[in-house]
Design a protein around this motif. Structure first.
Motif, short mmCIF file in Angstrom:
data_model
loop_
_atom_site.label_atom_id
_atom_site.label_comp_id
_atom_site.label_asym_id
_atom_site.label_seq_id
_atom_site.Cartn_x
_atom_site.Cartn_y
_atom_site.Cartn_z
N UNK A 15 7.50 2.06 8.24
CA UNK A 15 6.56 2.42 9.31
C UNK A 15 5.59 1.30 9.67
N UNK A 16 5.80 0.09 9.09
CA UNK A 16 4.87 -1.01 9.31
C UNK A 16 5.58 -2.32 9.60
N UNK A 17 4.88 -3.18 10.37
CA UNK A 17 5.37 -4.52 10.64
C UNK A 17 4.95 -5.45 9.50
N UNK A 18 5.63 -6.59 9.42
CA UNK A 18 5.19 -7.64 8.52
C UNK A 18 3.89 -8.25 9.06
N UNK A 19 3.00 -8.78 8.21
CA UNK A 19 3.18 -8.98 6.78
C UNK A 19 2.80 -7.78 5.91
N UNK A 20 2.15 -6.78 6.52
CA UNK A 20 1.65 -5.65 5.73
C UNK A 20 2.79 -4.87 5.08
N UNK A 21 3.94 -4.80 5.76
CA UNK A 21 5.07 -4.05 5.19
C UNK A 21 5.59 -4.67 3.90
N UNK A 22 5.24 -5.94 3.66
CA UNK A 22 5.66 -6.60 2.43
C UNK A 22 4.58 -6.58 1.35
N UNK A 23 3.50 -5.86 1.61
CA UNK A 23 2.37 -5.82 0.69
C UNK A 23 2.48 -4.72 -0.37
N UNK A 24 1.32 -4.31 -0.86
CA UNK A 24 1.27 -3.36 -1.97
C UNK A 24 0.74 -2.00 -1.53
N UNK A 25 1.24 -1.50 -0.40
CA UNK A 25 0.80 -0.21 0.10
C UNK A 25 1.51 0.94 -0.60
N UNK A 26 1.40 2.11 0.01
CA UNK A 26 2.06 3.29 -0.56
C UNK A 26 2.24 4.34 0.50
#
Length: 250
Positions: free
Chosen positions: A239-250
């Motif tokens: 549900x997210x674009x990079x770079x956030x989609x490659x981070x430590x979300x949940x």
């Protein structure tokens, strides 16, 4: 309509927009703004938990599809079992935060309200309102408040813009963390509030500002189970674009 390139969404609204635009606009998140702090308060001291809410109680939420409303459904299902998610739907009253705060403190029209900062500080200061539960208890961990999103078309055409946007958010969050007093001054210069500078600073210190999405998969799984979206993503990263989609979300 293409009149905006980037929009702000609540967590549940972003999930709904992602689900509805798959294969067309392909709207996805760019970054989170913060970890939400949402707390259910009451002006009735006999209401100690969700199970104490009576059919006659009116519950103020900002919208019937807002994160507050969805969390109330999640809490109802958690407390009363499968099939009980909509137990309190007819008791919800849609009110903006300032009006809901006034109504709860005055005892006019509502007996419960899902509050956010800085209105939580006002409710606490009134000594007339009592905490029932909060989002962390319901979700089982941290969860995002506001998030930014855009379309696949814009993201692909403007990768440098998205990178700069995320960078600017991180810079602002660094300032908030390092100097919450200064952040409070900026807030008070932009927003009308009856809170003191100290109260605003306390509200800022009581929040976590991060670009990492939190609790999105939990929300999506519930919405899919409730039939609000057709299918939950296999991962929040979808549900997210990079770079956030490659981070430590949940």
């Amino acid at each position: 309509s293409g009149s905006l390139d980037i929009g702000a969404y609540g967590s549940t609204a972003l999930i709904a927009a992602w689900a509805k635009t798959r294969g067309s606009y392909d709207l996805k998140g760019i970054a989170a703004c913060n970890e939400a702090v949402l707390t259910l308060y009451t002006n009735d001291p006999s209401i100690k938990s969700i199970k104490d809410i009576k059919p006659t109680d009116r519950i103020a939420v900002t919208g019937t599809t807002s994160p507050q409303a969805i969390m109330l459904q999640m809490a109802a299902e958690k407390e009363f079992g499968k099939g009980e998610a909509k137990r309190f739907d007819k008791q919800m009253v849609q009110l903006p935060h300032p009006d809901a705060t006034t109504a709860l403190i005055s005892g006019n029209g509502v007996t419960l309200y899902f509050a956010s900062p800085p209105f939580i500080s006002t409710l606490e200061a009134s000594k007339k309102c009592f905490k029932v539960t909060d989002g962390r208890d319901i979700i089982g961990g941290p969860y995002s408040g506001a998030l930014y999103a855009s379309t696949q078309k814009f993201a692909e055409a403007n990768p440098k813009v998205l990178a700069a946007f995320v960078g600017a958010l991180k810079e602002a969050m660094d300032l908030i963390q390092k100097d919450p007093g200064k952040a409070g001054e900026i807030y008070m210069s932009a927003e009308k509030t009856s809170l003191s500078a100290a109260q605003v600073e306390d509200a800022i210190r009581g929040q976590v500002f991060t670009i990492e999405p939190r609790g999105m998969q939990t929300f999506a799984n519930f919405l899919a189970g409730a039939g609000a979206i057709k299918q939950a993503p296999a991962s929040w990263r979808d549900m997210f674009f990079e770079p956030v989609s490659q981070g430590n979300g949940s």
